[in-house]
Motif scaffolding. Structure first.
Motif, mmCIF file in Angstrom:
data_model
loop_
_atom_site.group_PDB
_atom_site.id
_atom_site.type_symbol
_atom_site.label_atom_id
_atom_site.label_comp_id
_atom_site.label_asym_id
_atom_site.label_seq_id
_atom_site.Cartn_x
_atom_site.Cartn_y
_atom_site.Cartn_z
ATOM 1 N N PHE A 3 0.828 -1.207 0.000
ATOM 2 C CA PHE A 3 0.000 0.000 0.000
ATOM 3 C C PHE A 3 0.861 1.255 0.000
ATOM 4 O O PHE A 3 1.746 1.410 0.856
ATOM 5 C CB PHE A 3 -0.869 0.052 1.260
ATOM 6 C CG PHE A 3 -1.923 -1.008 1.349
ATOM 7 C CD1 PHE A 3 -3.133 -0.856 0.693
ATOM 8 C CD2 PHE A 3 -1.705 -2.160 2.090
ATOM 9 C CE1 PHE A 3 -4.118 -1.832 0.772
ATOM 10 C CE2 PHE A 3 -2.676 -3.140 2.183
ATOM 11 C CZ PHE A 3 -3.896 -2.981 1.525
ATOM 12 N N ASP A 4 0.578 2.167 -0.925
ATOM 13 C CA ASP A 4 1.044 3.534 -0.744
ATOM 14 C C ASP A 4 0.293 4.074 0.478
ATOM 15 O O ASP A 4 -0.751 3.522 0.870
ATOM 16 C CB ASP A 4 0.731 4.363 -1.998
ATOM 17 C CG ASP A 4 1.061 5.829 -1.807
ATOM 18 O OD1 ASP A 4 2.185 6.122 -1.373
ATOM 19 O OD2 ASP A 4 0.177 6.674 -2.071
ATOM 20 N N TYR A 33 -10.432 -2.626 4.788
ATOM 21 C CA TYR A 33 -9.674 -3.493 3.872
ATOM 22 C C TYR A 33 -8.465 -4.093 4.594
ATOM 23 O O TYR A 33 -8.144 -5.275 4.410
ATOM 24 C CB TYR A 33 -9.232 -2.708 2.634
ATOM 25 C CG TYR A 33 -8.837 -3.588 1.475
ATOM 26 C CD1 TYR A 33 -9.779 -4.012 0.539
ATOM 27 C CD2 TYR A 33 -7.526 -4.022 1.317
ATOM 28 C CE1 TYR A 33 -9.420 -4.841 -0.524
ATOM 29 C CE2 TYR A 33 -7.153 -4.848 0.267
ATOM 30 C CZ TYR A 33 -8.104 -5.245 -0.651
ATOM 31 O OH TYR A 33 -7.737 -6.080 -1.699
ATOM 32 N N LEU A 34 -7.799 -3.296 5.431
ATOM 33 C CA LEU A 34 -6.637 -3.813 6.177
ATOM 34 C C LEU A 34 -7.065 -4.945 7.106
ATOM 35 O O LEU A 34 -6.381 -5.970 7.206
ATOM 36 C CB LEU A 34 -5.979 -2.683 6.984
ATOM 37 C CG LEU A 34 -5.181 -1.660 6.173
ATOM 38 C CD1 LEU A 34 -4.791 -0.461 7.051
ATOM 39 C CD2 LEU A 34 -3.923 -2.294 5.569
ATOM 40 N N VAL A 43 1.110 -3.296 9.779
ATOM 41 C CA VAL A 43 2.160 -3.234 8.758
ATOM 42 C C VAL A 43 3.376 -4.087 9.137
ATOM 43 O O VAL A 43 4.058 -3.806 10.123
ATOM 44 C CB VAL A 43 2.593 -1.759 8.547
ATOM 45 C CG1 VAL A 43 3.683 -1.645 7.501
ATOM 46 C CG2 VAL A 43 1.377 -0.921 8.149
ATOM 47 N N ALA A 44 3.648 -5.114 8.327
ATOM 48 C CA ALA A 44 4.802 -5.988 8.593
ATOM 49 C C ALA A 44 6.097 -5.345 8.121
ATOM 50 O O ALA A 44 7.140 -5.510 8.748
ATOM 51 C CB ALA A 44 4.585 -7.334 7.894
ATOM 52 N N VAL A 45 6.034 -4.632 7.001
ATOM 53 C CA VAL A 45 7.226 -4.002 6.419
ATOM 54 C C VAL A 45 6.859 -2.601 5.967
ATOM 55 O O VAL A 45 5.787 -2.395 5.387
ATOM 56 C CB VAL A 45 7.732 -4.825 5.203
ATOM 57 C CG1 VAL A 45 8.608 -3.979 4.291
ATOM 58 C CG2 VAL A 45 8.497 -6.065 5.656
ATOM 59 N N ARG A 46 7.740 -1.632 6.281
ATOM 60 C CA ARG A 46 7.532 -0.275 5.760
ATOM 61 C C ARG A 46 8.769 0.143 4.985
ATOM 62 O O ARG A 46 9.885 0.042 5.479
ATOM 63 C CB ARG A 46 7.311 0.701 6.918
ATOM 64 C CG ARG A 46 6.978 2.113 6.445
ATOM 65 C CD ARG A 46 6.832 3.096 7.603
ATOM 66 N NE ARG A 46 8.101 3.592 8.075
ATOM 67 C CZ ARG A 46 8.538 3.504 9.319
ATOM 68 N NH1 ARG A 46 7.822 2.926 10.256
ATOM 69 N NH2 ARG A 46 9.722 3.994 9.645
ATOM 70 N N VAL A 47 8.562 0.572 3.731
ATOM 71 C CA VAL A 47 9.625 1.211 2.950
ATOM 72 C C VAL A 47 9.203 2.664 2.809
ATOM 73 O O VAL A 47 8.099 2.944 2.317
ATOM 74 C CB VAL A 47 9.774 0.558 1.556
ATOM 75 C CG1 VAL A 47 10.794 1.330 0.711
ATOM 76 C CG2 VAL A 47 10.175 -0.905 1.678
#
Ligand SMILES: O=P(O)(O)OC[C@H]1O[C@@H](O)[C@H](O)[C@@H](O)[C@@H]1O
Length: 251
Positions: free
Chosen positions: A13-14, A115-116, A148-152
């Motif tokens: 997701f953005d 949705y999450l 959120v498992a991963v954030r970039v």
């Protein structure tokens, strides 16, 4: 599952404008920062530039890392400034962005929260891929960090010397950190540059999220998202979660 192809096990997701109502905060902060500068300078032809508008934001700034957005807008207007001015403009914009956040807080979109929940219940991996260096604080203020498992974010893009959206690199890194390739991941994006990044990365699905209208009638922005390569364009993630008539990707 959830309106996505069978192969998809990870959702990328953005953030601003997809999960949280913060694209509007970026727009306000950029508009003030640019319009404080523009009256005092001239373009390469010696003319005072016209003010920065929402359409400038969507075309040049939306979705891109901070400095890329500044440089894209200035190049489009044929404006040359020194690196110090670029840095000060970015700092002024960020101060304004943080001040508005501090004053107003962050609102997550209800359809995004639903949705999450559904994605997590269905066992989809969830990552956020944002060009913003404020991704962490925005997620936290919205109460979404737990999903959120991963954030970039924009800090990773700078530290790892990644090309920003519309290049696919930040989404590809998000997928890699989640342990899948592009065929196993779906991209959710509200910005033309972000949809272009998802399309360039060959992801299994690129969902264009058009928050500019609540109508099912295709808006100009929805057409731009489709033109940039969205596999589907929706005005709300409810349509993917609940089903119903596809809004389609307008031609
Ligand atoms: O200035 P920041 O918080 O690092 O954000 C950079 C960009 O991040 C993107 O997510 C936004 O769509 C842009 O509007 C913003 O300019």
């Amino acid at each position: 599952m959830l309106g996505l192809p069978e192969s998809v096990t990870v959702a990328l997701f953005d953030l601003d404008g997809v999960l949280t109502d913060t694209a509007s905060v970026h727009l306000t902060a950029w508009t003030e920062a640019f319009n404080n500068l523009l009256p005092d300078i001239v373009d390469d032809d010696g003319h005072t530039p016209a003010p920065f508008t929402e359409s400038d934001y969507r075309a040049h700034v939306d979705g891109r890392p901070r400095e890329d957005g500044i440089n894209a807008f200035l190049a489009a207007r044929r404006i040359t400034v020194d690196p110090d001015t670029v840095a000060k403009l970015g700092q002024a914009k960020n101060r304004r962005f943080l001040a508005i956040l501090d004053r107003d807080g962050v609102t997550p979109y209800p359809d995004a929260v639903a949705y999450l929940h559904a994605a997590r219940d269905a066992g989809l991996g969830i990552a956020v891929v944002t060009s913003s260096r404020n991704g962490g604080p925005v997620l936290e203020a919205a109460g979404l960090t737990e999903f959120v498992a991963v954030r970039v974010d924009g800090n990773d893009i700078v530290e790892r010397h990644l090309a920003g959206k519309p290049a696919p690199d930040s989404f590809l890194l998000g997928a890699e950190l989640m342990g899948v390739g592009p065929a196993g991941a779906a991209v959710f994006e509200d910005a033309v540059s972000g949809v272009a990044a998802g399309s360039a990365g060959d992801f299994a699905a690129v969902i264009g999220v058009d928050r500019t209208t609540s109508e099912t009638q295709p808006s100009p922005h929805a057409k731009d998202l489709a033109g940039a390569g969205a596999t589907d364009v929706v005005t709300s993630l409810d349509r993917l979660r609940i089903g119903g008539q596809p809004e389609g990707a307008p031609q």
